[in-house]
Design an enzyme around this catalytic site. Sequence first.
Site, PDB file in Angstrom:
ATOM      1  N   ASP A 194       0.847  -1.185   0.000  1.00  0.00           N
ATOM      2  CA  ASP A 194       0.000   0.000   0.000  1.00  0.00           C
ATOM      3  C   ASP A 194       0.888   1.243   0.000  1.00  0.00           C
ATOM      4  O   ASP A 194       1.779   1.363   0.843  1.00  0.00           O
ATOM      5  CB  ASP A 194      -0.898  -0.018   1.241  1.00  0.00           C
ATOM      6  CG  ASP A 194      -2.006   1.011   1.164  1.00  0.00           C
ATOM      7  OD1 ASP A 194      -2.348   1.457   0.053  1.00  0.00           O
ATOM      8  OD2 ASP A 194      -2.532   1.370   2.231  1.00  0.00           O
ATOM      9  N   TYR A 227       1.219   5.718  -0.614  1.00  0.00           N
ATOM     10  CA  TYR A 227       0.752   6.935   0.072  1.00  0.00           C
ATOM     11  C   TYR A 227       0.998   8.079  -0.905  1.00  0.00           C
ATOM     12  O   TYR A 227       1.729   9.004  -0.615  1.00  0.00           O
ATOM     13  CB  TYR A 227       1.592   7.061   1.354  1.00  0.00           C
ATOM     14  CG  TYR A 227       1.171   8.104   2.360  1.00  0.00           C
ATOM     15  CD1 TYR A 227      -0.082   8.060   2.961  1.00  0.00           C
ATOM     16  CD2 TYR A 227       2.052   9.116   2.744  1.00  0.00           C
ATOM     17  CE1 TYR A 227      -0.437   9.004   3.915  1.00  0.00           C
ATOM     18  CE2 TYR A 227       1.704  10.057   3.703  1.00  0.00           C
ATOM     19  CZ  TYR A 227       0.451   9.989   4.288  1.00  0.00           C
ATOM     20  OH  TYR A 227       0.103  10.916   5.241  1.00  0.00           O
ATOM     21  N   HIS A 271      -3.732  14.154   0.051  1.00  0.00           N
ATOM     22  CA  HIS A 271      -3.983  13.344   1.245  1.00  0.00           C
ATOM     23  C   HIS A 271      -2.840  13.476   2.249  1.00  0.00           C
ATOM     24  O   HIS A 271      -3.059  13.662   3.454  1.00  0.00           O
ATOM     25  CB  HIS A 271      -4.169  11.881   0.842  1.00  0.00           C
ATOM     26  CG  HIS A 271      -4.327  10.941   1.993  1.00  0.00           C
ATOM     27  ND1 HIS A 271      -5.458  10.897   2.780  1.00  0.00           N
ATOM     28  CD2 HIS A 271      -3.477  10.009   2.515  1.00  0.00           C
ATOM     29  CE1 HIS A 271      -5.307   9.971   3.720  1.00  0.00           C
ATOM     30  NE2 HIS A 271      -4.118   9.425   3.590  1.00  0.00           N
ATOM     31  N   ARG A 288       0.555  17.210  12.452  1.00  0.00           N
ATOM     32  CA  ARG A 288       1.737  18.055  12.731  1.00  0.00           C
ATOM     33  C   ARG A 288       1.399  19.489  12.344  1.00  0.00           C
ATOM     34  O   ARG A 288       1.985  20.050  11.410  1.00  0.00           O
ATOM     35  CB  ARG A 288       2.948  17.549  11.934  1.00  0.00           C
ATOM     36  CG  ARG A 288       3.390  16.134  12.282  1.00  0.00           C
ATOM     37  CD  ARG A 288       4.639  15.717  11.487  1.00  0.00           C
ATOM     38  NE  ARG A 288       4.435  15.753  10.050  1.00  0.00           N
ATOM     39  CZ  ARG A 288       3.870  14.772   9.331  1.00  0.00           C
ATOM     40  NH1 ARG A 288       3.460  13.676   9.946  1.00  0.00           N
ATOM     41  NH2 ARG A 288       3.709  14.873   8.029  1.00  0.00           N
ATOM     42  N   GLU A 326     -10.325   4.140   3.411  1.00  0.00           N
ATOM     43  CA  GLU A 326      -9.367   4.805   2.539  1.00  0.00           C
ATOM     44  C   GLU A 326      -9.729   4.411   1.111  1.00  0.00           C
ATOM     45  O   GLU A 326      -9.697   3.229   0.752  1.00  0.00           O
ATOM     46  CB  GLU A 326      -7.928   4.451   2.907  1.00  0.00           C
ATOM     47  CG  GLU A 326      -7.534   5.074   4.251  1.00  0.00           C
ATOM     48  CD  GLU A 326      -6.048   5.051   4.554  1.00  0.00           C
ATOM     49  OE1 GLU A 326      -5.309   4.277   3.899  1.00  0.00           O
ATOM     50  OE2 GLU A 326      -5.625   5.806   5.452  1.00  0.00           O
ATOM     51  N   GLU A 344      -9.076   3.888  -2.530  1.00  0.00           N
ATOM     52  CA  GLU A 344      -7.819   3.671  -3.245  1.00  0.00           C
ATOM     53  C   GLU A 344      -8.055   2.946  -4.568  1.00  0.00           C
ATOM     54  O   GLU A 344      -9.120   2.379  -4.810  1.00  0.00           O
ATOM     55  CB  GLU A 344      -6.853   2.839  -2.379  1.00  0.00           C
ATOM     56  CG  GLU A 344      -6.637   3.460  -0.993  1.00  0.00           C
ATOM     57  CD  GLU A 344      -5.372   2.989  -0.303  1.00  0.00           C
ATOM     58  OE1 GLU A 344      -4.480   2.441  -0.990  1.00  0.00           O
ATOM     59  OE2 GLU A 344      -5.282   3.173   0.924  1.00  0.00           O
ATOM     60  N   ASP A 379      -9.153   0.479   1.817  1.00  0.00           N
ATOM     61  CA  ASP A 379      -8.191   0.102   2.859  1.00  0.00           C
ATOM     62  C   ASP A 379      -8.761   0.562   4.207  1.00  0.00           C
ATOM     63  O   ASP A 379      -8.427   1.636   4.713  1.00  0.00           O
ATOM     64  CB  ASP A 379      -6.846   0.784   2.551  1.00  0.00           C
ATOM     65  CG  ASP A 379      -5.828   0.585   3.655  1.00  0.00           C
ATOM     66  OD1 ASP A 379      -5.923  -0.421   4.377  1.00  0.00           O
ATOM     67  OD2 ASP A 379      -4.940   1.448   3.796  1.00  0.00           O
ATOM     68  N   ARG A 434      -8.175   4.147  13.063  1.00  0.00           N
ATOM     69  CA  ARG A 434      -7.251   5.257  13.340  1.00  0.00           C
ATOM     70  C   ARG A 434      -6.714   5.237  14.759  1.00  0.00           C
ATOM     71  O   ARG A 434      -5.576   5.670  15.007  1.00  0.00           O
ATOM     72  CB  ARG A 434      -7.959   6.594  13.097  1.00  0.00           C
ATOM     73  CG  ARG A 434      -8.474   6.795  11.690  1.00  0.00           C
ATOM     74  CD  ARG A 434      -7.357   6.841  10.679  1.00  0.00           C
ATOM     75  NE  ARG A 434      -7.866   7.028   9.323  1.00  0.00           N
ATOM     76  CZ  ARG A 434      -7.163   6.761   8.232  1.00  0.00           C
ATOM     77  NH1 ARG A 434      -5.926   6.285   8.333  1.00  0.00           N
ATOM     78  NH2 ARG A 434      -7.681   6.957   7.039  1.00  0.00           N
ATOM     79  N   GLN A 451      -4.119   2.443  14.935  1.00  0.00           N
ATOM     80  CA  GLN A 451      -2.991   2.903  14.113  1.00  0.00           C
ATOM     81  C   GLN A 451      -2.176   3.980  14.835  1.00  0.00           C
ATOM     82  O   GLN A 451      -0.938   3.945  14.843  1.00  0.00           O
ATOM     83  CB  GLN A 451      -3.559   3.457  12.800  1.00  0.00           C
ATOM     84  CG  GLN A 451      -2.519   3.871  11.772  1.00  0.00           C
ATOM     85  CD  GLN A 451      -3.167   4.521  10.537  1.00  0.00           C
ATOM     86  OE1 GLN A 451      -4.392   4.644  10.433  1.00  0.00           O
ATOM     87  NE2 GLN A 451      -2.336   4.925   9.596  1.00  0.00           N
ATOM     88  N   LYS A 467      -4.571  -1.752  10.160  1.00  0.00           N
ATOM     89  CA  LYS A 467      -4.881  -1.899   8.738  1.00  0.00           C
ATOM     90  C   LYS A 467      -5.151  -3.347   8.334  1.00  0.00           C
ATOM     91  O   LYS A 467      -5.758  -3.592   7.291  1.00  0.00           O
ATOM     92  CB  LYS A 467      -3.669  -1.433   7.908  1.00  0.00           C
ATOM     93  CG  LYS A 467      -3.259  -0.010   8.117  1.00  0.00           C
ATOM     94  CD  LYS A 467      -4.125   0.899   7.280  1.00  0.00           C
ATOM     95  CE  LYS A 467      -3.521   2.294   7.215  1.00  0.00           C
ATOM     96  NZ  LYS A 467      -4.321   3.167   6.344  1.00  0.00           N
ATOM     97  N   THR A 498      -9.139  -5.656   3.966  1.00  0.00           N
ATOM     98  CA  THR A 498      -8.978  -4.721   2.853  1.00  0.00           C
ATOM     99  C   THR A 498      -9.915  -5.205   1.761  1.00  0.00           C
ATOM    100  O   THR A 498      -9.818  -6.356   1.334  1.00  0.00           O
ATOM    101  CB  THR A 498      -7.520  -4.742   2.331  1.00  0.00           C
ATOM    102  OG1 THR A 498      -6.631  -4.474   3.426  1.00  0.00           O
ATOM    103  CG2 THR A 498      -7.307  -3.708   1.242  1.00  0.00           C
ATOM    104  N   THR A 503      -4.630   6.518  -0.228  1.00  0.00           N
ATOM    105  CA  THR A 503      -5.890   7.249  -0.284  1.00  0.00           C
ATOM    106  C   THR A 503      -5.870   8.286  -1.397  1.00  0.00           C
ATOM    107  O   THR A 503      -4.939   9.086  -1.492  1.00  0.00           O
ATOM    108  CB  THR A 503      -6.147   7.973   1.050  1.00  0.00           C
ATOM    109  OG1 THR A 503      -6.031   7.023   2.099  1.00  0.00           O
ATOM    110  CG2 THR A 503      -7.524   8.609   1.070  1.00  0.00           C
ATOM    111  N   GLU A 532     -10.152  12.921   6.815  1.00  0.00           N
ATOM    112  CA  GLU A 532     -10.073  14.204   6.114  1.00  0.00           C
ATOM    113  C   GLU A 532     -11.456  14.865   6.021  1.00  0.00           C
ATOM    114  O   GLU A 532     -11.600  16.063   6.260  1.00  0.00           O
ATOM    115  CB  GLU A 532      -9.528  14.008   4.698  1.00  0.00           C
ATOM    116  CG  GLU A 532      -8.085  13.557   4.645  1.00  0.00           C
ATOM    117  CD  GLU A 532      -7.717  13.051   3.262  1.00  0.00           C
ATOM    118  OE1 GLU A 532      -7.961  11.857   2.971  1.00  0.00           O
ATOM    119  OE2 GLU A 532      -7.209  13.863   2.455  1.00  0.00           O
TER     120      GLU A 532
HETATM  121 CA    CA Z   1      -3.962   3.114   2.638  1.00  0.00          CA
END
Ligand code: CA
Length: 416
Positions: free
Chosen positions: A120, A122, A127, A136, A195, A197, A229, A233, A236, A249, A253, A346, A360
């Site tokens: 997978d 990113y 995203h 952050r 997610e 994808e 996916d 959260r 994770q 995760k 899936t 994503t 999001e």
């Molecule tokens: Ca993913």
Amino acid sequence: MSEQTPLDLAEGDPFGPHNLPYGVFTPAGSAERRVGVRLGSSVLDAGAAAAVLGSPYASLLAQPSLGPLLAAGRTAWRDVRRALTAWVTVPAHRESLADLFFPLSTVTLHLPFEVADYVDFYSSEHHARHLGSIFRPDGEPLTPNWKHLPIGYHGRAGTVVVSGTDVTRPSGQRRAPDAGDAAPLFGPSTRLDIETEVAFVVGVPSALGTPVPLSAFRDHVFGLCLLNDWSARDIQGWENVPLGPFLGKSFATSLSAWVTPLEALDAARVAPPERDTPLLPYLDDGGEGLADEPGGYDLRISVEINGQVVAEPPFAAMYWTAAQQLAHMTVGGASLRTGDLYASGTVSGPEPRQYGSLIELTWNGREPLSLPGGSRTFLEDGDEVVLGGWAPGPDGTRVGLGEVRGRIVAAGDFGA
Ligand code: CA
């Protein structure tokens, strides 16, 4: 007027003869898995059709899995597709194949091939920036490596499930970021997310120790599917430092039952967005000779929760292409196997209606979504998520992508 047959499609059907995605199905009353090709709202028993018509491709198609076709390579993919196109468009074949079409509503669809390795990525800059801004807020949203390589991780192939499979809410350890030194809690995830994808399906293997260059993408990759996916959260967030995604995760899936061959998507090929950071040669797709393989695809995706469309993420906005992901995945010498599956990460666009995850869409739960059954921050038991999509096809047609459907069921009682 002749009798209506499965070959008579409505004008503009996105699953017309220009599409012909592959799947594996079992007809009602049978236990036998068969390779099927979707036409409209029907599925053609491709192996039986090949046998009836005396086709040399019967051995590739009269199979319980897409594996042999995937492994056969690009020339065979092209020839089989040409044959199938003729079978569903040439009037002379209609009578001989009429009994080999099954209404989709009467068949059971299966995972179309055995998933070998699952990776997978990113690869949506939007995203990655959104998540960086959420987690952050005072720092640079992209990590220093982001524009130099497509970030990814190896996932769990054995828990890739076919569309329509219920998804059990996972339980696990979690600890809120503001919980200080408190002991972690155990229990069902309270922040279960999606997610949105796109996953690419590898057909032709590669040799250990031999990287696959950008230019060989189409020699190895057969087609693509939508993929969800599912992501817990809270699990994770507690587990992922320093080694990345693990149990948050790996519980499930979901993959579409239909693999769209890349050949059906030639009209949807687009150049990726402008890159503002120079790339190392193995990832540089701006070079001479690569213009024919831009690697980007204009896929228009929709995300539906409990019957309401909540987002329409644009795949054309992805920063890294599938060809770059493949080149990066193999640059250290890792080999490919038939059935390897790698997902984009994503898919999100710049606009709020284009976000491909709930984290999001609700900005980490701060802005609930309004839905017919009540507002949502993350998924509740009984919620059903459907990913769908289409791509521009030849002559103004649309190429429909097979949907990915999944419903959340309550966590099992595993104790604490
Ligand atoms: Ca993913």
